[in-house]
Design a protein around this motif. Structure first.
Motif, mmCIF file in Angstrom:
data_model
loop_
_atom_site.group_PDB
_atom_site.id
_atom_site.type_symbol
_atom_site.label_atom_id
_atom_site.label_comp_id
_atom_site.label_asym_id
_atom_site.label_seq_id
_atom_site.Cartn_x
_atom_site.Cartn_y
_atom_site.Cartn_z
ATOM 1 N N GLY A 203 0.908 -1.275 0.139
ATOM 2 C CA GLY A 203 0.076 0.060 -0.108
ATOM 3 C C GLY A 203 0.841 1.191 -0.035
ATOM 4 N N VAL A 204 0.235 2.496 -0.139
ATOM 5 C CA VAL A 204 0.578 3.796 -0.038
ATOM 6 C C VAL A 204 0.793 4.286 1.413
ATOM 7 C CG1 VAL A 204 0.639 5.946 -0.782
ATOM 8 C CG2 VAL A 204 -0.309 4.255 -2.259
ATOM 9 N N ASN A 205 2.126 4.745 1.761
ATOM 10 C CA ASN A 205 2.312 5.350 2.858
ATOM 11 C C ASN A 205 1.526 6.893 3.065
ATOM 12 O OD1 ASN A 205 4.019 3.214 3.890
ATOM 13 N ND2 ASN A 205 5.800 4.368 2.931
ATOM 14 N N GLY A 206 1.048 7.113 4.175
ATOM 15 C CA GLY A 206 0.525 8.287 4.399
ATOM 16 C C GLY A 206 -0.274 8.607 5.771
ATOM 17 N N SER A 207 -0.824 9.813 5.631
ATOM 18 C CA SER A 207 -1.902 10.136 6.726
ATOM 19 C C SER A 207 -3.251 9.767 6.556
ATOM 20 C CB SER A 207 -1.384 11.735 7.452
ATOM 21 O OG SER A 207 -0.228 11.691 7.755
ATOM 22 N N LEU A 208 -3.954 9.336 7.443
ATOM 23 C CA LEU A 208 -5.186 8.519 7.236
ATOM 24 C C LEU A 208 -6.335 8.774 8.083
ATOM 25 C CD1 LEU A 208 -7.121 7.128 5.409
ATOM 26 C CD2 LEU A 208 -6.045 4.881 6.309
ATOM 27 N N ILE A 209 -7.548 9.338 8.188
ATOM 28 C CA ILE A 209 -8.365 9.434 9.130
ATOM 29 C C ILE A 209 -9.328 8.626 8.518
ATOM 30 C CG2 ILE A 209 -10.206 11.098 10.208
ATOM 31 C CD1 ILE A 209 -8.523 13.503 9.656
ATOM 32 N N VAL A 210 -10.065 7.866 9.573
ATOM 33 C CA VAL A 210 -11.144 6.891 9.115
ATOM 34 C C VAL A 210 -12.397 7.158 10.175
ATOM 35 C CG1 VAL A 210 -9.672 5.370 8.025
ATOM 36 C CG2 VAL A 210 -10.057 4.826 10.385
ATOM 37 N N ASP A 211 -13.406 6.717 10.119
ATOM 38 C CA ASP A 211 -14.430 6.748 11.046
ATOM 39 C C ASP A 211 -14.862 5.459 11.571
ATOM 40 O OD1 ASP A 211 -15.826 5.109 8.983
ATOM 41 O OD2 ASP A 211 -17.241 6.542 8.296
ATOM 42 N N ASP A 212 -15.527 5.211 12.419
ATOM 43 C CA ASP A 212 -15.829 4.037 13.236
ATOM 44 C C ASP A 212 -16.238 2.895 12.316
ATOM 45 O OD1 ASP A 212 -15.303 5.588 15.399
ATOM 46 O OD2 ASP A 212 -17.499 5.824 16.120
ATOM 47 N N THR A 213 -16.567 3.004 11.251
ATOM 48 C CA THR A 213 -16.524 1.827 10.281
ATOM 49 C C THR A 213 -15.332 1.746 9.577
ATOM 50 O OG1 THR A 213 -17.278 3.092 8.440
ATOM 51 C CG2 THR A 213 -18.966 2.541 9.943
ATOM 52 N N GLY A 214 -14.102 2.206 9.710
ATOM 53 C CA GLY A 214 -13.156 2.179 8.769
ATOM 54 C C GLY A 214 -13.176 2.956 7.612
ATOM 55 N N GLU A 215 -14.142 3.593 7.117
ATOM 56 C CA GLU A 215 -14.407 4.249 5.934
ATOM 57 C C GLU A 215 -13.398 5.355 6.133
ATOM 58 O OE1 GLU A 215 -15.722 5.048 2.193
ATOM 59 O OE2 GLU A 215 -16.239 3.233 3.437
ATOM 60 N N ASP A 502 -14.049 0.183 31.758
ATOM 61 C CA ASP A 502 -13.923 -1.058 32.420
ATOM 62 C C ASP A 502 -13.015 -2.184 31.678
ATOM 63 O OD1 ASP A 502 -15.698 -0.355 34.465
ATOM 64 O OD2 ASP A 502 -17.481 -0.648 33.162
ATOM 65 N N GLY A 503 -12.507 -1.571 30.642
ATOM 66 C CA GLY A 503 -11.559 -2.217 29.831
ATOM 67 C C GLY A 503 -12.185 -3.251 28.791
ATOM 68 N N GLU A 504 -13.578 -2.915 28.671
ATOM 69 C CA GLU A 504 -14.400 -3.659 27.842
ATOM 70 C C GLU A 504 -14.014 -3.437 26.216
ATOM 71 O OE1 GLU A 504 -18.925 -5.187 26.800
ATOM 72 O OE2 GLU A 504 -18.537 -4.077 28.395
ATOM 73 N N LEU A 505 -13.710 -4.179 25.071
ATOM 74 C CA LEU A 505 -13.602 -3.791 23.893
ATOM 75 C C LEU A 505 -14.668 -3.413 23.138
ATOM 76 C CD1 LEU A 505 -11.425 -4.052 21.632
ATOM 77 C CD2 LEU A 505 -12.096 -6.238 21.148
ATOM 78 N N LEU A 506 -14.800 -2.363 22.910
ATOM 79 C CA LEU A 506 -15.763 -1.639 22.159
ATOM 80 C C LEU A 506 -15.576 -1.661 20.411
ATOM 81 C CD1 LEU A 506 -16.110 1.923 24.052
ATOM 82 C CD2 LEU A 506 -17.344 -0.567 24.459
ATOM 83 N N LEU A 507 -14.521 -1.619 19.908
ATOM 84 C CA LEU A 507 -14.256 -1.568 18.457
ATOM 85 C C LEU A 507 -13.056 -1.823 18.122
ATOM 86 C CD1 LEU A 507 -15.196 -0.764 15.799
ATOM 87 C CD2 LEU A 507 -14.481 1.410 16.080
ATOM 88 N N ASP A 508 -12.886 -2.786 17.005
ATOM 89 C CA ASP A 508 -11.418 -3.128 16.557
ATOM 90 C C ASP A 508 -11.188 -2.538 15.236
ATOM 91 O OD1 ASP A 508 -9.491 -4.183 18.028
ATOM 92 O OD2 ASP A 508 -10.000 -6.344 17.700
ATOM 93 N N LEU A 509 -10.202 -1.987 14.944
ATOM 94 C CA LEU A 509 -10.111 -1.570 13.310
ATOM 95 C C LEU A 509 -8.810 -2.464 13.041
ATOM 96 C CD1 LEU A 509 -10.395 2.319 13.525
ATOM 97 C CD2 LEU A 509 -12.030 0.653 12.762
ATOM 98 N N ALA A 510 -8.532 -2.906 11.816
ATOM 99 C CA ALA A 510 -7.493 -3.559 11.401
ATOM 100 C C ALA A 510 -7.255 -3.250 9.977
ATOM 101 C CB ALA A 510 -7.816 -5.164 11.489
ATOM 102 N N TYR A 511 -5.854 -3.354 9.764
ATOM 103 C CA TYR A 511 -5.346 -3.157 8.329
ATOM 104 C C TYR A 511 -4.595 -4.279 7.816
ATOM 105 C CZ TYR A 511 -3.086 0.088 11.771
ATOM 106 O OH TYR A 511 -2.767 0.619 12.837
ATOM 107 N N PRO A 512 -4.308 -4.311 6.291
ATOM 108 C CA PRO A 512 -3.738 -5.562 5.819
ATOM 109 C C PRO A 512 -2.384 -5.906 6.839
ATOM 110 C CG PRO A 512 -4.334 -4.170 4.060
ATOM 111 C CD PRO A 512 -4.547 -3.219 5.234
ATOM 112 N N GLU A 513 -2.299 -7.248 6.541
ATOM 113 C CA GLU A 513 -1.106 -7.916 7.478
ATOM 114 C C GLU A 513 0.212 -7.331 6.821
ATOM 115 O OE1 GLU A 513 0.400 -9.854 10.246
ATOM 116 O OE2 GLU A 513 -1.812 -9.748 9.726
#
Length: 619
Positions: A203-215, A502-513
């Motif tokens: 992928g391309v290096n850079g600065s990225l803003i995404v929303d809660d859906t990863g968009e 409380d340490g409960e996971l609300l959301l995970d975002l992931a990018y390619p390996e």
């Protein structure tokens, strides 16, 4: 006199250096030349450092042997009118003329020599000032002998369709694909967007803003393929929220680049560069103060005596340097060197002397912050320790962790290879504890410690681990949000997570390996780009037209209103507005108009931007 220092810290010094090569004819030319600003970090504000009494502090500090041959001399606690005459003479380079630059707060002066000092030479200074650690205003320092830190950078690679987004309206914009996995209580997410800086891997290096859906919301790709961006975040600058990131090249985990500040129109308003002739500013951190200055880091690879470790005596070590830079004029107010205060024996790693093994990176700074008393909190990976540094003298006030901790600690409070140490107004300290590579704990964690500085004891206030037992061998951060939630950027692991109090996971975002983001944050942000929205139009065989529209970085668009007419001066709404869908909105008009444009509408239906106007009858 040429010196080859030994391994002990020089408790009485400070300065700077260059890697680009000692070929510049003026130390003043190495300064950053920035415009005046008033800036403050997005993290809680700290009180200003007070330059105490009538005693003047000078950088480079008297007695140091790690001064840059391209250094300026910075006097704190004195005005230009109070400075009086100064005489500067290099043992080999002779007398030095120079120019004065007053610090923007009126409480300091930097003297800029007209030509560089010689590597390894002693420099004597005579003044009429009362200078700390000096003899009746006279002092001396010694310049280091810099060498180059070299390695082959890793360029970006192409990404397939599953690893990067693509858009008809912005064909050259290919941000990393980010996927979102919400937890059971995703409704408790804090407001705002996630700020990441994908690098390495596909992928391309850079600065990225995404929303809660990863968009994607905004993407700024680096202009040069080998460059990377780090530490992308929001700061308050000139009283308004701005974006900032580090951009440059990375060599053996050390950054050589600069910082870019953009306003909410995504226009560059300032570029910050390191002072005193060093090769470049380091990627790991930048912290704003309420003195219109920034705290930044850099590195200097210098000749050093490592014979006691099995070296030849003409070996190399990496000196970690923290500067406080005046944003109005580029003057360096003060400068701290790890070799002045931190012994090589505090390192958790050993030097290697094989071919291409690199210089001894015994400290490896990775964060700097200002405590509420104006002193500095510094985290070092390779000593597994956090240090409180006296902002004026440079002395270590206390150590947390490592080989010589000043705090009593149980096993749960001990960190290893940690990052992102941040003091908070309630007296706690947040840390991203890697504890990996080599592993010390099975998993990495976000950790909040309470430090009792009277009884000198550290206790765990809160800690967060990922339910997937993530272990991050490098990088990472732990951000506390205003509603009690926390964001963890997992560094070398391609994940970002938001947790509740409380340490409960609300959301995970992931990018390619294979992709990484040095840090990840969440901020509220409003963007209104100065460039107009992008439009792509594809005529259809049935007489209709397929439309794709986007506006990189615009956060206030709710819908797109098609406009048509017989000419560009007579446009009127065509049908109903089309709701915005993700970064790029696509739809079809069944009948192609003569002239077409689109207005971006906000939630109240106000037009806030317009695409180019297209004549569909032309060629």
């Amino acid at each position: 006199m040429s010196v080859s220092p030994g391994s002990a810290p020089i408790r009485n010094s400070a300065l700077r250096l260059t890697r680009r090569g000692l070929i510049q004819s003026s130390a003043a030319a190495a300064l950053i030349g920035v415009q005046g600003v008033s800036a403050q970090d997005a993290t809680p504000a700290a009180s200003p450092v007070a330059d105490a009494g009538s005693v003047v502090r000078v950088t480079p500090r008297p007695g140091t042997v790690v001064a840059s041959p391209l250094t300026q001399l910075s006097f704190r606690g004195v005005s230009v009118d109070q400075l009086g005459p100064i005489e500067v003479k290099g043992e080999a380079s002779g007398w030095h003329p120079g120019a004065l630059v007053e610090h923007s707060d009126g409480n300091g002066v930097s003297w800029m020599p007209d030509f560089a000092f010689h590597p390894g030479e002693a420099v004597s200074v005579r003044t009429r000032l009362e200078i700390a650690d000096a003899d009746d205003g006279d002092f001396s320092f010694t310049c280091s002998r810099p060498t180059l830190l070299t390695a082959f950078p890793t360029p970006s690679s192409d990404a397939d369709e599953t690893e990067a987004r693509s858009y008809r309206s912005r064909p050259g914009l290919r941000p990393t694909a980010v996927t979102a996995t919400p937890g059971d209580r995703a409704g408790d997410l804090a407001p705002g967007y996630f700020f990441i800086s994908p690098k390495r891997g596909p992928g391309v290096n850079g600065s990225l803003i995404v929303d809660d859906t990863g968009e994607p919301v905004y993407f700024f790709p680096t202009e040069v393929a080998i460059e990377q961006t780090y530490d992308f975040k929001v700061v308050v600058y000139q009283g308004e929220p701005h974006l900032i990131w580090w951009q440059g090249d990375v060599v053996r985990g050390h950054g050589f680049g600069h910082w870019v500040i953009k306003n909410n129109a995504y226009e560059t308003v300032q570029t910050i560069r390191i002072g005193n002739g060093y090769y470049g500013g380091d990627l790991h951190d930048i912290a704003f103060t309420d003195r219109d200055t920034v705290l930044v880091g850099t590195y200097s690879t210098i000749v050093w005596d490592l014979a006691s470790y099995g070296g030849t005596g003409e070996d190399t070590v990496i000196d970690n340097i923290i500067q406080e830079i005046d944003l109005a004029n580029g003057a360096v107010w003060r400068e701290w060197h790890c070799l002045d205060e931190i012994g090589l024996d505090e390192s958790q790693i050993e030097p290697a002397f094989e071919e291409d093994s690199g210089a001894f990176d015994y400290f490896h700074f990775n964060s700097v912050a200002e405590d509420d008393d104006g002193n500095f909190i510094v985290s070092a990976r390779n000593t597994s320790a956090i240090y409180k540094i006296d902002a004026q003298s440079g002395a270590v006030i206390w150590r947390l962790g490592g080989t010589s901790s000043d705090f009593a600690q149980d096993e749960e409070t001990i960190t290893a290879w940690q990052h992102d140490a941040r003091p908070h107004p309630d007296g706690t300290l947040s840390i991203f504890d890697n504890s990996a590579d080599p592993p010390v704990r099975e998993v990495s964690r976000g950790l909040i410690l309470r430090l009792d500085t009277d009884g000198m004891r550290a206790t765990v206030e809160r800690q967060i681990e990922h339910p997937d037992k993530i272990s991050a061998g490098s990088q990472g951060n732990f951000q506390l949000l205003g509603n009690g939630n926390a964001v963890i950027g997992w560094g070398a692991q391609p994940r970002v997570s938001e947790f509740n109090a409380d340490g409960e996971l609300l959301l995970d975002l992931a990018y390619p390996e294979g992709r990484e983001s040095y840090r990840a944050y969440k901020f509220e942000w409003t963007g209104m780009p100065s460039e107009r929205p992008a439009l792509a139009i594809d005529p259809q065989d049935d007489g209709g037209v397929s439309i794709a529209v986007s506006w990189n970085g615009a956060t206030e668009v709710a819908s797109w209103q098609p406009l048509s007419g017989d000419d560009a001066d007579a446009l009127a709404p065509l049908g109903e507005p089309v709701p915005k869908r993700g970064f790029e909105t696509q739809f079809t008009l069944v009948q192609a108009p003569t002239v077409l444009a689109l207005d971006a509408l906000d939630a109240a239906g106000n037009a806030i931007g317009r695409t180019r106007i297209v004549d569909l009858t032309a060629g």
